[in-house]
Design an enzyme around this catalytic site. Sequence first.
Site, PDB file in Angstrom:
ATOM      1  N   SER A  34     -25.037 -26.721 -47.025  1.00  0.00           N
ATOM      2  CA  SER A  34     -25.460 -27.295 -45.808  1.00  0.00           C
ATOM      3  C   SER A  34     -26.692 -26.678 -45.301  1.00  0.00           C
ATOM      4  O   SER A  34     -27.081 -26.960 -44.168  1.00  0.00           O
ATOM      5  CB  SER A  34     -24.236 -27.189 -44.960  1.00  0.00           C
ATOM      6  OG  SER A  34     -23.758 -25.882 -44.656  1.00  0.00           O
ATOM      7  N   ASN A 120     -15.163 -20.910 -40.149  1.00  0.00           N
ATOM      8  CA  ASN A 120     -14.528 -22.011 -39.153  1.00  0.00           C
ATOM      9  C   ASN A 120     -14.619 -21.398 -37.744  1.00  0.00           C
ATOM     10  O   ASN A 120     -15.122 -22.452 -37.065  1.00  0.00           O
ATOM     11  CB  ASN A 120     -13.105 -21.736 -39.793  1.00  0.00           C
ATOM     12  CG  ASN A 120     -12.844 -22.459 -41.095  1.00  0.00           C
ATOM     13  OD1 ASN A 120     -13.999 -22.587 -41.874  1.00  0.00           O
ATOM     14  ND2 ASN A 120     -11.621 -22.727 -41.610  1.00  0.00           N
ATOM     15  N   THR A 165     -32.737 -62.654 -13.648  1.00  0.00           N
ATOM     16  CA  THR A 165     -31.371 -62.926 -14.536  1.00  0.00           C
ATOM     17  C   THR A 165     -31.425 -63.865 -15.626  1.00  0.00           C
ATOM     18  O   THR A 165     -32.116 -64.954 -15.517  1.00  0.00           O
ATOM     19  CB  THR A 165     -30.238 -63.295 -13.509  1.00  0.00           C
ATOM     20  OG1 THR A 165     -30.442 -64.705 -13.066  1.00  0.00           O
ATOM     21  CG2 THR A 165     -30.557 -62.376 -12.287  1.00  0.00           C
ATOM     22  N   HIS A 166     -30.740 -63.659 -16.738  1.00  0.00           N
ATOM     23  CA  HIS A 166     -30.880 -64.455 -17.767  1.00  0.00           C
ATOM     24  C   HIS A 166     -32.281 -64.303 -18.360  1.00  0.00           C
ATOM     25  O   HIS A 166     -32.687 -65.438 -18.864  1.00  0.00           O
ATOM     26  CB  HIS A 166     -30.036 -65.627 -17.729  1.00  0.00           C
ATOM     27  CG  HIS A 166     -28.911 -65.772 -17.092  1.00  0.00           C
ATOM     28  ND1 HIS A 166     -27.605 -65.701 -17.694  1.00  0.00           N
ATOM     29  CD2 HIS A 166     -28.427 -65.562 -15.543  1.00  0.00           C
ATOM     30  CE1 HIS A 166     -26.891 -65.595 -16.914  1.00  0.00           C
ATOM     31  NE2 HIS A 166     -27.119 -65.580 -15.490  1.00  0.00           N
ATOM     32  N   SER A 287     -53.798 -52.514 -34.800  1.00  0.00           N
ATOM     33  CA  SER A 287     -53.146 -53.361 -36.098  1.00  0.00           C
ATOM     34  C   SER A 287     -54.386 -53.080 -37.160  1.00  0.00           C
ATOM     35  O   SER A 287     -55.225 -53.041 -36.915  1.00  0.00           O
ATOM     36  CB  SER A 287     -53.173 -54.977 -35.836  1.00  0.00           C
ATOM     37  OG  SER A 287     -53.028 -55.377 -37.254  1.00  0.00           O
ATOM     38  N   LYS A 293     -55.217 -56.127 -31.491  1.00  0.00           N
ATOM     39  CA  LYS A 293     -54.081 -55.737 -30.949  1.00  0.00           C
ATOM     40  C   LYS A 293     -53.922 -54.387 -30.046  1.00  0.00           C
ATOM     41  O   LYS A 293     -54.784 -53.363 -30.594  1.00  0.00           O
ATOM     42  CB  LYS A 293     -53.174 -55.546 -32.271  1.00  0.00           C
ATOM     43  CG  LYS A 293     -52.743 -56.920 -32.846  1.00  0.00           C
ATOM     44  CD  LYS A 293     -52.000 -57.838 -31.941  1.00  0.00           C
ATOM     45  CE  LYS A 293     -50.586 -57.670 -31.683  1.00  0.00           C
ATOM     46  NZ  LYS A 293     -49.676 -57.829 -32.805  1.00  0.00           N
ATOM     47  N   GLU A 300     -41.308 -49.594 -28.752  1.00  0.00           N
ATOM     48  CA  GLU A 300     -40.649 -50.197 -29.740  1.00  0.00           C
ATOM     49  C   GLU A 300     -39.746 -49.293 -30.488  1.00  0.00           C
ATOM     50  O   GLU A 300     -38.716 -49.383 -31.123  1.00  0.00           O
ATOM     51  CB  GLU A 300     -41.580 -51.038 -30.696  1.00  0.00           C
ATOM     52  CG  GLU A 300     -42.234 -52.175 -30.155  1.00  0.00           C
ATOM     53  CD  GLU A 300     -43.440 -52.717 -31.119  1.00  0.00           C
ATOM     54  OE1 GLU A 300     -43.135 -53.424 -32.022  1.00  0.00           O
ATOM     55  OE2 GLU A 300     -44.461 -52.317 -30.895  1.00  0.00           O
ATOM     56  N   TYR A 327      -9.480 -26.900 -39.568  1.00  0.00           N
ATOM     57  CA  TYR A 327     -10.699 -26.978 -40.068  1.00  0.00           C
ATOM     58  C   TYR A 327     -10.713 -27.963 -41.435  1.00  0.00           C
ATOM     59  O   TYR A 327      -9.994 -27.636 -42.458  1.00  0.00           O
ATOM     60  CB  TYR A 327     -11.453 -25.825 -40.400  1.00  0.00           C
ATOM     61  CG  TYR A 327     -13.095 -26.076 -41.120  1.00  0.00           C
ATOM     62  CD1 TYR A 327     -14.159 -26.425 -40.221  1.00  0.00           C
ATOM     63  CD2 TYR A 327     -13.192 -25.967 -42.403  1.00  0.00           C
ATOM     64  CE1 TYR A 327     -15.270 -26.672 -40.848  1.00  0.00           C
ATOM     65  CE2 TYR A 327     -14.433 -26.093 -42.805  1.00  0.00           C
ATOM     66  CZ  TYR A 327     -15.396 -26.543 -42.067  1.00  0.00           C
ATOM     67  OH  TYR A 327     -16.664 -26.886 -42.683  1.00  0.00           O
ATOM     68  N   LYS A 335     -22.961 -31.873 -37.808  1.00  0.00           N
ATOM     69  CA  LYS A 335     -24.104 -31.105 -37.382  1.00  0.00           C
ATOM     70  C   LYS A 335     -25.349 -32.174 -37.861  1.00  0.00           C
ATOM     71  O   LYS A 335     -26.374 -32.253 -37.334  1.00  0.00           O
ATOM     72  CB  LYS A 335     -24.468 -29.868 -37.779  1.00  0.00           C
ATOM     73  CG  LYS A 335     -23.629 -28.822 -37.431  1.00  0.00           C
ATOM     74  CD  LYS A 335     -23.675 -27.390 -37.881  1.00  0.00           C
ATOM     75  CE  LYS A 335     -22.982 -27.283 -39.316  1.00  0.00           C
ATOM     76  NZ  LYS A 335     -21.610 -27.765 -39.517  1.00  0.00           N
TER      77      LYS A 335
HETATM   78  N1  ARG Z   1     -21.012 -24.837 -43.446  1.00  0.00           N
HETATM   79  C1  ARG Z   1     -19.752 -24.766 -42.945  1.00  0.00           C
HETATM   80  C2  ARG Z   1     -19.901 -26.015 -41.782  1.00  0.00           C
HETATM   81  O1  ARG Z   1     -20.716 -26.419 -41.271  1.00  0.00           O
HETATM   82  C3  ARG Z   1     -19.254 -23.719 -42.498  1.00  0.00           C
HETATM   83  C4  ARG Z   1     -17.702 -23.597 -42.272  1.00  0.00           C
HETATM   84  C5  ARG Z   1     -17.129 -23.415 -43.694  1.00  0.00           C
HETATM   85  N2  ARG Z   1     -16.045 -23.158 -43.868  1.00  0.00           N
HETATM   86  C6  ARG Z   1     -15.290 -23.308 -45.127  1.00  0.00           C
HETATM   87  N3  ARG Z   1     -13.966 -22.659 -44.817  1.00  0.00           N
HETATM   88  N4  ARG Z   1     -15.804 -23.356 -46.085  1.00  0.00           N
HETATM   89  O2  ARG Z   1     -18.771 -26.480 -41.322  1.00  0.00           O
END
Ligand code: ARG
Length: 467
Positions: A34, A120, A165-166, A287, A293, A300, A327, A335
Amino acid sequence: MSDGSVDGEANAHKLWGGRFAGGPHPALDAVNRSIGVDFRLWPFDIRLSKAWAAALVKASVLTPDECRRIVTGLDAVANRISAGEKPIATDEDVHTMIDRLLHAESGDVASRLHTGRSRNDQVATATRLWTIDAIARIDGLVQTLQRAIITQAESIESVIMPAYTHLQRAQPVSGAHWMLSHFWPLERDRARFVAAGRAANVLPLGSGAIAGSAFAVDRSSIQAELGFAALSANSIDAVGDRDFVADTLFALTMLGAHLSRLAEDLILFGSSEFGFVRYGDAFSTGSSMMPQKRNPDALELARGSGARVLGDLVALLATIKGLPSGYNKDLQEDKRSLFDAVDAMVLLLPAVAGSLETLTFNATRMRHAVTSTMMATDLADYLVRKHVTFRDAHGAVGSLVRQAEEQGVELTGLPFSAFQQAHPQFERDVLEELSAEKSIAHREIAGGTGAHAVRAQLEAAKRTLSF
Ligand code: ARG
């Protein structure tokens, strides 16, 4: 690849692995990693790690000297990352990367830092700190847009335009009244961000993996050190609680919807058919084919980003919904959604504010779009003031509108005799009711479009921002 190990990864710095005979399969490694998403948590991971080290001294796990060496090492790691140090291929996540660098800086003592904590409670804490910080940034950007709205509202305070309105011409309003109708939704967004920030302001650290740390760390001093408003009450809940992410994403989604609606008004008003708005050069695009344009791309994209952020919210809610307590690795995806939505709004808000600041209103076009037929309600109100019931008044004015439509004229194009025929209570002064200025003057009610009411609204908007 057949034996499941990754070339060059045999000596990868890992926070786990002792119990396994071989290294993870590359496919597991790839999906598990990650760092590409969570690298940005590093300043917060460093901060919470320093606080954790200090707490470990109080719990007699570290000596003050060991703590000092760890903290010095963490500062060195922070300096390296600020100076551009990048993750390497084997860093699973930001916590692993910082741990690796800390070993490089401080040596073996680094191995003592992870006592009594888990990634965690660590990632939950870092994500909360990041969220609180992001909310403050978003709030500042929203305020900048609100200031642009107030400034533009003042520039068209005395301009009369149709309200729709509308999407049909409804009644005349002050330009400022329309413009400020986009201010208050943003103010509600800010309140939602405050609430989301409050939800994030709870410290999970000390929860360990799920059951709470087995070392007597003083969680209150970590709380004070990191500036959290409260301690989590249950370690199982604490490591799996992403409500604050959902709250933040909902606030972002509503903000996205409000930006999208503001953008939509401005896009419509900028079309040649409306012609109320001309976009500034700095916020217009051309454009590749049509030289004439002048496109409002940023606006947008505001509509487009609103959809994307809504998708992020839905992804997070769907992730949370079926999880068992505690967890689960699914939560790593939180994230991705959170950062994407915040990034979208951080990019968008200055572009929308800039688009608004640099556009100019065409007061003549706005005024010309107001027709006397839009004062039909005022005609009915005129009769009501003479004690005619609103139902009868509505019918009488309806017949006038029909006649005007049949003759292809506005209400001002009908002879006075037509009014008298429609209702005997119509007198010559009724023609004054067909003025947009008069219509607006009738509406000096709090929150209405009367000139004084709009001035009071503008002042109230300024007060909320101390502008
Ligand atoms: N990269 C993990 C996350 O964002 C960290 C926690 C990982 N915990 C584990 N028991 N593998 O959630």
